[in-house]
Motif scaffolding. Structure first.
Motif, PDB file in Angstrom:
ATOM      1  N   UNK A   1       0.829  -1.189   0.000  1.00 12.65           N
ATOM      2  CA  UNK A   1       0.000   0.000   0.000  1.00 12.65           C
ATOM      3  C   UNK A   1       0.872   1.250   0.000  1.00 12.65           C
ATOM      4  N   UNK A   2       1.977   1.226   0.746  1.00  9.13           N
ATOM      5  CA  UNK A   2       2.865   2.390   0.799  1.00  9.13           C
ATOM      6  C   UNK A   2       3.351   2.764  -0.601  1.00  9.13           C
ATOM      7  N   UNK A   3       3.705   1.756  -1.383  1.00  7.52           N
ATOM      8  CA  UNK A   3       4.193   2.016  -2.742  1.00  7.52           C
ATOM      9  C   UNK A   3       3.085   2.615  -3.601  1.00  7.52           C
ATOM     10  N   UNK A   4       1.882   2.082  -3.507  1.00 10.74           N
ATOM     11  CA  UNK A   4       0.783   2.633  -4.307  1.00 10.74           C
ATOM     12  C   UNK A   4       0.469   4.063  -3.885  1.00 10.74           C
ATOM     13  N   UNK A   5       0.443   4.308  -2.586  1.00  8.14           N
ATOM     14  CA  UNK A   5       0.160   5.670  -2.117  1.00  8.14           C
ATOM     15  C   UNK A   5       1.223   6.665  -2.577  1.00  8.14           C
ATOM     16  N   UNK A   6       2.449   6.197  -2.769  1.00  3.55           N
ATOM     17  CA  UNK A   6       3.518   7.088  -3.238  1.00  3.55           C
ATOM     18  C   UNK A   6       3.299   7.536  -4.680  1.00  3.55           C
ATOM     19  N   UNK A   7       2.515   6.771  -5.437  1.00  3.36           N
ATOM     20  CA  UNK A   7       2.338   7.079  -6.864  1.00  3.36           C
ATOM     21  C   UNK A   7       0.874   7.226  -7.270  1.00  3.36           C
ATOM     22  N   UNK A  25      -2.174   3.769 -14.478  1.00  3.14           N
ATOM     23  CA  UNK A  25      -1.042   4.545 -13.994  1.00  3.14           C
ATOM     24  C   UNK A  25      -0.081   4.848 -15.139  1.00  3.14           C
ATOM     25  N   UNK A  26       0.541   6.001 -15.082  1.00  4.99           N
ATOM     26  CA  UNK A  26       1.621   6.336 -16.002  1.00  4.99           C
ATOM     27  C   UNK A  26       2.867   5.672 -15.415  1.00  4.99           C
ATOM     28  N   UNK A  27       3.297   4.575 -16.024  1.00  2.00           N
ATOM     29  CA  UNK A  27       4.351   3.761 -15.421  1.00  2.00           C
ATOM     30  C   UNK A  27       5.695   4.476 -15.355  1.00  2.00           C
ATOM     31  N   UNK A  28       5.981   5.353 -16.305  1.00  2.00           N
ATOM     32  CA  UNK A  28       7.229   6.110 -16.243  1.00  2.00           C
ATOM     33  C   UNK A  28       7.216   7.042 -15.044  1.00  2.00           C
ATOM     34  N   UNK A  29       6.108   7.759 -14.860  1.00  2.00           N
ATOM     35  CA  UNK A  29       5.978   8.642 -13.700  1.00  2.00           C
ATOM     36  C   UNK A  29       5.957   7.835 -12.408  1.00  2.00           C
ATOM     37  N   UNK A  30       5.318   6.680 -12.436  1.00  2.00           N
ATOM     38  CA  UNK A  30       5.260   5.823 -11.246  1.00  2.00           C
ATOM     39  C   UNK A  30       6.662   5.368 -10.849  1.00  2.00           C
ATOM     40  N   UNK A  31       7.458   4.970 -11.829  1.00  2.00           N
ATOM     41  CA  UNK A  31       8.827   4.537 -11.538  1.00  2.00           C
ATOM     42  C   UNK A  31       9.611   5.662 -10.871  1.00  2.00           C
ATOM     43  N   UNK A  32       9.497   6.867 -11.418  1.00  2.00           N
ATOM     44  CA  UNK A  32      10.191   8.012 -10.821  1.00  2.00           C
ATOM     45  C   UNK A  32       9.694   8.278  -9.403  1.00  2.00           C
ATOM     46  N   UNK A  33       8.383   8.227  -9.214  1.00  2.00           N
ATOM     47  CA  UNK A  33       7.813   8.464  -7.890  1.00  2.00           C
ATOM     48  C   UNK A  33       8.279   7.445  -6.866  1.00  2.00           C
ATOM     49  N   UNK A  34       8.354   6.199  -7.271  1.00  2.00           N
ATOM     50  CA  UNK A  34       8.820   5.150  -6.369  1.00  2.00           C
ATOM     51  C   UNK A  34      10.283   5.368  -6.002  1.00  2.00           C
ATOM     52  N   UNK A  48       1.508  -6.507  -7.026  1.00  2.00           N
ATOM     53  CA  UNK A  48       0.560  -5.982  -6.042  1.00  2.00           C
ATOM     54  C   UNK A  48       0.099  -4.573  -6.425  1.00  2.00           C
ATOM     55  N   UNK A  49       1.022  -3.737  -6.864  1.00  2.00           N
ATOM     56  CA  UNK A  49       0.663  -2.378  -7.295  1.00  2.00           C
ATOM     57  C   UNK A  49      -0.315  -2.446  -8.462  1.00  2.00           C
ATOM     58  N   UNK A  50      -0.079  -3.309  -9.416  1.00  2.00           N
ATOM     59  CA  UNK A  50      -0.968  -3.436 -10.578  1.00  2.00           C
ATOM     60  C   UNK A  50      -2.339  -3.952 -10.170  1.00  2.00           C
ATOM     61  N   UNK A  51      -2.390  -4.835  -9.186  1.00  2.00           N
ATOM     62  CA  UNK A  51      -3.678  -5.324  -8.694  1.00  2.00           C
ATOM     63  C   UNK A  51      -4.463  -4.186  -8.036  1.00  2.00           C
ATOM     64  N   UNK A  52      -3.783  -3.390  -7.222  1.00  2.00           N
ATOM     65  CA  UNK A  52      -4.425  -2.235  -6.590  1.00  2.00           C
ATOM     66  C   UNK A  52      -4.873  -1.244  -7.664  1.00  2.00           C
TER      67      UNK A  52
END
Length: 64
Positions: A1-7, A25-34, A48-52
């Motif tokens: 959940x922490x990872x999803x909330x970060x992005x 999700x924009x995966x490029x932006x998600x990668x940077x955010x993580x 897990x992130x993709x399931x959420x």
């Protein structure tokens, strides 16, 4: 959940008529955010992130 909330603000959207519709999700932006959050994501966590993500999309679309 922490990872999803970060992005969770990094949605890719499209316009359909006058509506803005998230498509995932924009995966490029998600990668940077993580990375900026200092989180290391392995294959299991990414799953897990993709399931959420899919659950969040379903709820967003239900509310539209």
């Amino acid at each position: 959940m922490e990872a999803f909330f970060a992005i969770c603000s990094q949605w890719r959207v499209i316009a359909i008529g006058a509506r803005i519709v998230p498509i995932g999700l924009d995966y490029t932006a998600a990668q940077s955010g993580l990375q900026l959050a200092g989180l290391t994501v392995d294959a299991d966590m990414w799953g897990d992130i993709r399931t959420i993500e899919q659950g969040a999309l379903a709820e967003i679309r239900r509310m539209m």
